[in-house]
Scaffold this motif. Sequence first.
Motif, PDB file in Angstrom:
ATOM      1  N   PRO A   4       0.835  -1.204   0.000  1.00 32.25           N
ATOM      2  CA  PRO A   4       0.000   0.000   0.000  1.00 32.25           C
ATOM      3  C   PRO A   4       0.868   1.253   0.000  1.00 32.25           C
ATOM      4  O   PRO A   4       1.977   1.245   0.542  1.00 32.25           O
ATOM      5  CB  PRO A   4      -0.808  -0.111   1.295  1.00 32.25           C
ATOM      6  N   PRO A   5       0.382   2.344  -0.606  1.00 30.42           N
ATOM      7  CA  PRO A   5       1.188   3.568  -0.649  1.00 30.42           C
ATOM      8  C   PRO A   5       1.410   4.143   0.745  1.00 30.42           C
ATOM      9  O   PRO A   5       0.545   4.067   1.613  1.00 30.42           O
ATOM     10  CB  PRO A   5       0.370   4.527  -1.511  1.00 30.42           C
ATOM     11  N   LYS A   6       2.593   4.701   0.935  1.00 31.03           N
ATOM     12  CA  LYS A   6       2.963   5.298   2.210  1.00 31.03           C
ATOM     13  C   LYS A   6       2.226   6.625   2.392  1.00 31.03           C
ATOM     14  O   LYS A   6       2.067   7.396   1.448  1.00 31.03           O
ATOM     15  CB  LYS A   6       4.474   5.530   2.209  1.00 31.03           C
ATOM     16  N   CYS A   7       1.786   6.876   3.589  1.00 29.49           N
ATOM     17  CA  CYS A   7       1.083   8.111   3.902  1.00 29.49           C
ATOM     18  C   CYS A   7       2.067   9.283   3.820  1.00 29.49           C
ATOM     19  O   CYS A   7       3.157   9.224   4.370  1.00 29.49           O
ATOM     20  CB  CYS A   7       0.491   8.002   5.302  1.00 29.49           C
ATOM     21  N   ARG A   8       1.678  10.339   3.123  1.00 29.63           N
ATOM     22  CA  ARG A   8       2.550  11.501   2.953  1.00 29.63           C
ATOM     23  C   ARG A   8       2.243  12.554   4.007  1.00 29.63           C
ATOM     24  O   ARG A   8       1.092  12.782   4.350  1.00 29.63           O
ATOM     25  CB  ARG A   8       2.339  12.133   1.574  1.00 29.63           C
ATOM     26  N   ALA A  35      -4.667  15.764  -5.965  1.00 34.89           N
ATOM     27  CA  ALA A  35      -4.659  15.309  -4.574  1.00 34.89           C
ATOM     28  C   ALA A  35      -3.957  16.342  -3.689  1.00 34.89           C
ATOM     29  O   ALA A  35      -3.130  17.125  -4.163  1.00 34.89           O
ATOM     30  CB  ALA A  35      -3.959  13.961  -4.465  1.00 34.89           C
ATOM     31  N   GLU A  37      -1.652  15.924  -1.492  1.00 37.04           N
ATOM     32  CA  GLU A  37      -0.191  15.774  -1.459  1.00 37.04           C
ATOM     33  C   GLU A  37       0.467  16.297  -2.734  1.00 37.04           C
ATOM     34  O   GLU A  37       1.629  16.705  -2.718  1.00 37.04           O
ATOM     35  CB  GLU A  37       0.238  14.331  -1.175  1.00 37.04           C
ATOM     36  N   GLY A  92      -6.588  12.040  -1.437  1.00 39.49           N
ATOM     37  CA  GLY A  92      -5.184  11.695  -1.429  1.00 39.49           C
ATOM     38  C   GLY A  92      -4.852  10.808  -0.248  1.00 39.49           C
ATOM     39  O   GLY A  92      -5.715  10.407   0.526  1.00 39.49           O
ATOM     40  N   ASN A  93      -3.596  10.508  -0.108  1.00 36.46           N
ATOM     41  CA  ASN A  93      -3.102   9.654   0.961  1.00 36.46           C
ATOM     42  C   ASN A  93      -2.117  10.481   1.780  1.00 36.46           C
ATOM     43  O   ASN A  93      -0.925  10.473   1.521  1.00 36.46           O
ATOM     44  CB  ASN A  93      -2.433   8.414   0.355  1.00 36.46           C
ATOM     45  N   PHE A  94      -2.638  11.232   2.755  1.00 33.08           N
ATOM     46  CA  PHE A  94      -1.783  12.160   3.473  1.00 33.08           C
ATOM     47  C   PHE A  94      -2.154  12.239   4.945  1.00 33.08           C
ATOM     48  O   PHE A  94      -3.224  11.806   5.359  1.00 33.08           O
ATOM     49  CB  PHE A  94      -1.866  13.565   2.859  1.00 33.08           C
ATOM     50  N   GLU A  95      -1.220  12.798   5.705  1.00 29.30           N
ATOM     51  CA  GLU A  95      -1.415  13.065   7.120  1.00 29.30           C
ATOM     52  C   GLU A  95      -1.009  14.515   7.360  1.00 29.30           C
ATOM     53  O   GLU A  95       0.096  14.916   6.993  1.00 29.30           O
ATOM     54  CB  GLU A  95      -0.532  12.121   7.942  1.00 29.30           C
TER      55      GLU A  95
END
Length: 153
Positions: A4-8, A35, A37, A92-95
């Motif tokens: 799985p993609p790493k959280c950015r 997104a 990120e 997106g996939n972010f924090e």
Amino acid sequence: MGRPPKCRRVEFIPQCTYFKPAGIPLWNLEEVGLAVEEVEALRLKDLEGLEQEDCAERMGISRPTFQRILTGARSKVAQALVTGRAIRVEGGNFEYVARRLRCTGCRAEWEPDPSDLNEQQCPKCGGKELMTRPERCSRPKRGAGKYRVPKKR
């Protein structure tokens, strides 16, 4: 199946999330999705002028991953500008990681207003010699987990 993609890590959440060409009705407009990120990558590289290695470190990803995100973001923005499409910023996939500033003179720390991109100054002493201090993510860095791969000698 890939991992799985790493959280950015993202230090800035845009307030404006929709951009459209003037004079074209919304119902007659195609969109390009950007997104969060990808916006962060554009901000770090193109607005703040950081080197890719520094940008990648601040986002908690590798430099090649940062390059892919940046290339994709630039391509989407160019496509929207050239073809007259709207840009929607979402997902997106972010924090979100709050960014803190520290005055080198009086050592005061504070969290700046993310919408203010002008030159910052210390609220305590008015100094302009500042350092950026991102708060640490709760997740360990690459290779710090249980399944560390030993280095080859």
